[in-house]
Design a protein around this motif. Sequence first.
Motif, PDB file in Angstrom:
ATOM      1  N   UNK A   1       2.587  -4.939 -93.177  1.00  0.00           N
ATOM      2  CA  UNK A   1       3.117  -4.050 -92.141  1.00  0.00           C
ATOM      3  C   UNK A   1       1.953  -3.572 -91.267  1.00  0.00           C
ATOM      4  N   UNK A   2       2.289  -2.983 -90.133  1.00  0.00           N
ATOM      5  CA  UNK A   2       1.240  -2.422 -89.270  1.00  0.00           C
ATOM      6  C   UNK A   2       0.456  -1.339 -90.002  1.00  0.00           C
ATOM      7  N   UNK A   3       1.138  -0.562 -90.839  1.00  0.00           N
ATOM      8  CA  UNK A   3       0.457   0.499 -91.579  1.00  0.00           C
ATOM      9  C   UNK A   3      -0.627  -0.079 -92.494  1.00  0.00           C
TER      10      UNK A   3
ATOM     11  N   UNK B   1       2.409  -7.163 -76.827  1.00  0.00           N
ATOM     12  CA  UNK B   1       2.440  -6.414 -75.573  1.00  0.00           C
ATOM     13  C   UNK B   1       3.268  -5.144 -75.589  1.00  0.00           C
ATOM     14  N   UNK B   2       3.971  -4.866 -76.674  1.00  0.00           N
ATOM     15  CA  UNK B   2       4.810  -3.662 -76.756  1.00  0.00           C
ATOM     16  C   UNK B   2       4.160  -2.643 -77.694  1.00  0.00           C
ATOM     17  N   UNK B   3       3.937  -1.430 -77.185  1.00  0.00           N
ATOM     18  CA  UNK B   3       3.347  -0.375 -78.002  1.00  0.00           C
ATOM     19  C   UNK B   3       4.329   0.009 -79.110  1.00  0.00           C
ATOM     20  N   UNK B   4       3.797   0.129 -80.323  1.00  0.00           N
ATOM     21  CA  UNK B   4       4.616   0.505 -81.482  1.00  0.00           C
ATOM     22  C   UNK B   4       4.214   1.919 -81.889  1.00  0.00           C
ATOM     23  N   UNK B   5       5.154   2.875 -81.879  1.00  0.00           N
ATOM     24  CA  UNK B   5       4.816   4.246 -82.276  1.00  0.00           C
ATOM     25  C   UNK B   5       4.329   4.286 -83.729  1.00  0.00           C
ATOM     26  N   UNK B   6       3.370   5.146 -83.996  1.00  0.00           N
ATOM     27  CA  UNK B   6       2.806   5.270 -85.347  1.00  0.00           C
ATOM     28  C   UNK B   6       3.888   5.563 -86.382  1.00  0.00           C
ATOM     29  N   UNK B   7       4.944   6.250 -85.987  1.00  0.00           N
ATOM     30  CA  UNK B   7       6.023   6.567 -86.922  1.00  0.00           C
ATOM     31  C   UNK B   7       6.767   5.313 -87.392  1.00  0.00           C
ATOM     32  N   UNK B   8       6.586   4.201 -86.700  1.00  0.00           N
ATOM     33  CA  UNK B   8       7.251   2.942 -87.071  1.00  0.00           C
ATOM     34  C   UNK B   8       6.329   1.961 -87.784  1.00  0.00           C
ATOM     35  N   UNK B   9       5.065   2.291 -87.954  1.00  0.00           N
ATOM     36  CA  UNK B   9       4.113   1.341 -88.529  1.00  0.00           C
ATOM     37  C   UNK B   9       4.485   0.907 -89.940  1.00  0.00           C
ATOM     38  N   UNK B  10       4.976   1.823 -90.766  1.00  0.00           N
ATOM     39  CA  UNK B  10       5.312   1.473 -92.160  1.00  0.00           C
ATOM     40  C   UNK B  10       6.473   0.482 -92.240  1.00  0.00           C
ATOM     41  N   UNK B  11       7.357   0.496 -91.273  1.00  0.00           N
ATOM     42  CA  UNK B  11       8.529  -0.388 -91.318  1.00  0.00           C
ATOM     43  C   UNK B  11       8.384  -1.620 -90.428  1.00  0.00           C
TER      44      UNK B  11
ATOM     45  N   UNK C   1      -1.567  -8.793 -82.068  1.00  0.00           N
ATOM     46  CA  UNK C   1      -1.705  -7.358 -82.324  1.00  0.00           C
ATOM     47  C   UNK C   1      -2.980  -6.867 -81.648  1.00  0.00           C
ATOM     48  N   UNK C   2      -2.836  -5.826 -80.860  1.00  0.00           N
ATOM     49  CA  UNK C   2      -3.982  -5.184 -80.215  1.00  0.00           C
ATOM     50  C   UNK C   2      -4.086  -3.761 -80.723  1.00  0.00           C
ATOM     51  N   UNK C   3      -5.259  -3.406 -81.242  1.00  0.00           N
ATOM     52  CA  UNK C   3      -5.523  -2.051 -81.722  1.00  0.00           C
ATOM     53  C   UNK C   3      -6.543  -1.441 -80.768  1.00  0.00           C
ATOM     54  N   UNK C   4      -6.168  -0.319 -80.167  1.00  0.00           N
ATOM     55  CA  UNK C   4      -7.029   0.356 -79.188  1.00  0.00           C
ATOM     56  C   UNK C   4      -7.381   1.727 -79.723  1.00  0.00           C
ATOM     57  N   UNK C   5      -8.684   2.042 -79.722  1.00  0.00           N
ATOM     58  CA  UNK C   5      -9.156   3.335 -80.182  1.00  0.00           C
ATOM     59  C   UNK C   5      -9.548   4.173 -78.975  1.00  0.00           C
ATOM     60  N   UNK C   6      -9.068   5.416 -78.943  1.00  0.00           N
ATOM     61  CA  UNK C   6      -9.387   6.334 -77.857  1.00  0.00           C
ATOM     62  C   UNK C   6     -10.741   6.977 -78.116  1.00  0.00           C
TER      63      UNK C   6
END
Length: 82
Positions: A37-39, A54-64, A73-78
């Motif tokens: 999973x993303x988590x 290309x679609x942002x996935x909210x952190x609340x959905x990472x586990x599922x 998958x693109x991971x961007x750090x602020x």
Amino acid sequence: MSTDHATSTDHAMSTDATSTLEITLNGQPRVVDDRTTLHELVPSAQGVAVAVNGAVVPASSWRSTRLSPGDVVEVVTAYQGG
């Protein structure tokens, strides 16, 4: 008796076997378990955004959110500062 043992061992091996899939993570090919999973890929959401294909996935959905073969998958750090 040895035949029974071989059969139960083969069965155990088939249920324990996991498959893998190929994804692209930040432009690099990567092989992950087919149940990833993303988590599991990005455990902390603090200061991080993740997009899949290309679609942002909210952190609340990472586990599922399970990954699929060929996902990009693109991971961007602020970062703060100037």
